[in-house]
Design a protein around this motif. Structure first.
Motif, mmCIF file in Angstrom:
data_model
loop_
_atom_site.group_PDB
_atom_site.id
_atom_site.type_symbol
_atom_site.label_atom_id
_atom_site.label_comp_id
_atom_site.label_asym_id
_atom_site.label_seq_id
_atom_site.Cartn_x
_atom_site.Cartn_y
_atom_site.Cartn_z
ATOM 1 N N UNK A 155 -8.285 36.400 -31.345
ATOM 2 C CA UNK A 155 -9.670 36.341 -31.803
ATOM 3 C C UNK A 155 -9.761 35.632 -33.150
ATOM 4 N N UNK A 156 -8.800 35.921 -34.039
ATOM 5 C CA UNK A 156 -8.780 35.231 -35.331
ATOM 6 C C UNK A 156 -8.631 33.724 -35.134
ATOM 7 N N UNK A 157 -7.762 33.321 -34.223
ATOM 8 C CA UNK A 157 -7.567 31.895 -33.948
ATOM 9 C C UNK A 157 -8.837 31.263 -33.395
ATOM 10 N N UNK A 158 -9.495 31.965 -32.490
ATOM 11 C CA UNK A 158 -10.728 31.452 -31.902
ATOM 12 C C UNK A 158 -11.806 31.291 -32.986
ATOM 13 N N UNK A 159 -11.923 32.279 -33.855
ATOM 14 C CA UNK A 159 -12.893 32.191 -34.949
ATOM 15 C C UNK A 159 -12.579 30.993 -35.836
ATOM 16 N N UNK A 160 -11.307 30.830 -36.185
ATOM 17 C CA UNK A 160 -10.903 29.724 -37.058
ATOM 18 C C UNK A 160 -11.195 28.378 -36.406
ATOM 19 N N UNK A 161 -11.031 28.300 -35.084
ATOM 20 C CA UNK A 161 -11.291 27.040 -34.387
ATOM 21 C C UNK A 161 -12.763 26.635 -34.452
ATOM 22 N N UNK A 162 -13.636 27.619 -34.688
ATOM 23 C CA UNK A 162 -15.073 27.343 -34.815
ATOM 24 C C UNK A 162 -15.501 27.239 -36.274
ATOM 25 N N UNK A 163 -14.527 27.304 -37.196
ATOM 26 C CA UNK A 163 -14.834 27.179 -38.612
ATOM 27 C C UNK A 163 -15.198 28.483 -39.300
ATOM 28 N N UNK A 164 -14.965 29.601 -38.626
ATOM 29 C CA UNK A 164 -15.259 30.909 -39.209
ATOM 30 C C UNK A 164 -13.944 31.509 -39.702
ATOM 31 N N UNK A 165 -13.865 31.921 -40.955
ATOM 32 C CA UNK A 165 -12.612 32.473 -41.465
ATOM 33 C C UNK A 165 -12.166 33.705 -40.682
ATOM 34 N N UNK A 166 -10.916 33.701 -40.256
ATOM 35 C CA UNK A 166 -10.368 34.828 -39.507
ATOM 36 C C UNK A 166 -10.351 36.119 -40.298
ATOM 37 N N UNK A 167 -10.431 36.013 -41.620
ATOM 38 C CA UNK A 167 -10.451 37.204 -42.472
ATOM 39 C C UNK A 167 -11.721 38.032 -42.270
ATOM 40 N N UNK A 209 -26.760 38.920 -35.569
ATOM 41 C CA UNK A 209 -25.360 38.641 -35.254
ATOM 42 C C UNK A 209 -25.243 37.901 -33.923
ATOM 43 N N UNK A 210 -25.971 38.362 -32.920
ATOM 44 C CA UNK A 210 -25.918 37.742 -31.596
ATOM 45 C C UNK A 210 -26.416 36.297 -31.635
ATOM 46 N N UNK A 211 -27.492 36.064 -32.376
ATOM 47 C CA UNK A 211 -28.033 34.707 -32.471
ATOM 48 C C UNK A 211 -27.101 33.791 -33.270
ATOM 49 N N UNK A 212 -26.496 34.332 -34.330
ATOM 50 C CA UNK A 212 -25.513 33.537 -35.084
ATOM 51 C C UNK A 212 -24.308 33.183 -34.212
ATOM 52 N N UNK A 213 -23.824 34.153 -33.451
ATOM 53 C CA UNK A 213 -22.688 33.896 -32.566
ATOM 54 C C UNK A 213 -23.032 32.820 -31.537
ATOM 55 N N UNK A 214 -24.257 32.842 -31.035
ATOM 56 C CA UNK A 214 -24.681 31.815 -30.077
ATOM 57 C C UNK A 214 -24.614 30.429 -30.703
ATOM 58 N N UNK A 215 -25.144 30.317 -31.918
ATOM 59 C CA UNK A 215 -25.197 29.017 -32.594
ATOM 60 C C UNK A 215 -23.810 28.542 -33.028
ATOM 61 N N UNK A 216 -22.966 29.464 -33.455
ATOM 62 C CA UNK A 216 -21.644 29.073 -33.956
ATOM 63 C C UNK A 216 -20.658 28.787 -32.824
ATOM 64 N N UNK A 254 -22.493 26.208 -28.484
ATOM 65 C CA UNK A 254 -23.465 25.103 -28.473
ATOM 66 C C UNK A 254 -22.968 23.855 -27.760
ATOM 67 N N UNK A 255 -21.871 23.956 -27.040
ATOM 68 C CA UNK A 255 -21.419 22.820 -26.224
ATOM 69 C C UNK A 255 -22.188 22.870 -24.900
ATOM 70 N N UNK A 256 -23.416 22.352 -24.911
ATOM 71 C CA UNK A 256 -24.292 22.484 -23.757
ATOM 72 C C UNK A 256 -23.884 21.610 -22.578
ATOM 73 N N UNK A 295 -23.286 27.030 -22.083
ATOM 74 C CA UNK A 295 -24.752 27.090 -22.038
ATOM 75 C C UNK A 295 -25.204 28.485 -21.594
ATOM 76 N N UNK A 296 -24.531 29.039 -20.581
ATOM 77 C CA UNK A 296 -24.859 30.381 -20.097
ATOM 78 C C UNK A 296 -24.571 31.430 -21.182
ATOM 79 N N UNK A 297 -23.438 31.291 -21.868
ATOM 80 C CA UNK A 297 -23.101 32.225 -22.941
ATOM 81 C C UNK A 297 -24.110 32.142 -24.085
ATOM 82 N N UNK A 298 -24.564 30.934 -24.393
ATOM 83 C CA UNK A 298 -25.598 30.756 -25.418
ATOM 84 C C UNK A 298 -26.860 31.512 -25.018
#
Length: 142
Positions: free
Chosen positions: A34-46, A78-85, A88-90, A96-99
């Motif tokens: 999960x930390x790696x996935x977050x980092x891949x989207x530019x969100x600090x794993x911390x 939180x849910x809307x931020x997660x959708x945008x972050x 967004x690869x539509x 798109x479904x996850x968004x």
């Protein structure tokens, strides 16, 4: 309030919260991934401990109906931020479904924010000092 409405409100908010409770607890078992996935989207794993705490504590608050409006608006944002972050690869139909799923969940939490938890909740057990009526209490009521 009709008993069926109280039943529906309780299970409706429980179903909404289940997504976050399962997700938050699941992150404990897949912490590094999960930390790696977050980092891949530019969100600090911390930030992962805060995410886990928000998802699990927020979900539990919604289920038991404690400070429901605050928990609901927080989980909606939180849910809307997660959708945008993260979704967004539509061009990818799954993303798109996850968004759209995250947007729909955010909408459900906004409705919960507006209407409150209903009679089967800790919020309803707290009484307004002015009226004694749980329907007219606020989140800040004792």
């Amino acid at each position: 309030m009709k008993p069926l409405n109280a039943f529906a409100e309780f299970f409706g908010r429980s179903f909404l919260a289940a997504v976050f409770l399962i997700s938050g607890l699941g992150k404990l078992g897949h912490y590094a991934g999960t930390q790696s996935y977050m980092a891949s989207a530019g969100v600090p794993g911390e930030l992962l401990p805060a995410v886990i705490a928000l998802e699990t504590a927020g979900a539990l608050a919604v289920v038991i109906g404690w400070r429901t409006r605050l928990a609901a608006v927080t989980l909606a944002v939180f849910s809307l931020l997660a959708a945008v972050i993260f979704h967004t690869d539509f061009q990818d139909q799954i993303q798109r479904i996850l968004f759209l799923k995250n947007v729909a969940i955010g909408g459900g939490f906004l409705l919960l924010f507006v209407h409150g938890a209903g009679p089967w909740s800790l919020d309803a057990k707290r009484r307004s000092p002015r009226t004694g009526n749980p329907e007219q209490m606020t989140e800040d009521s004792p």
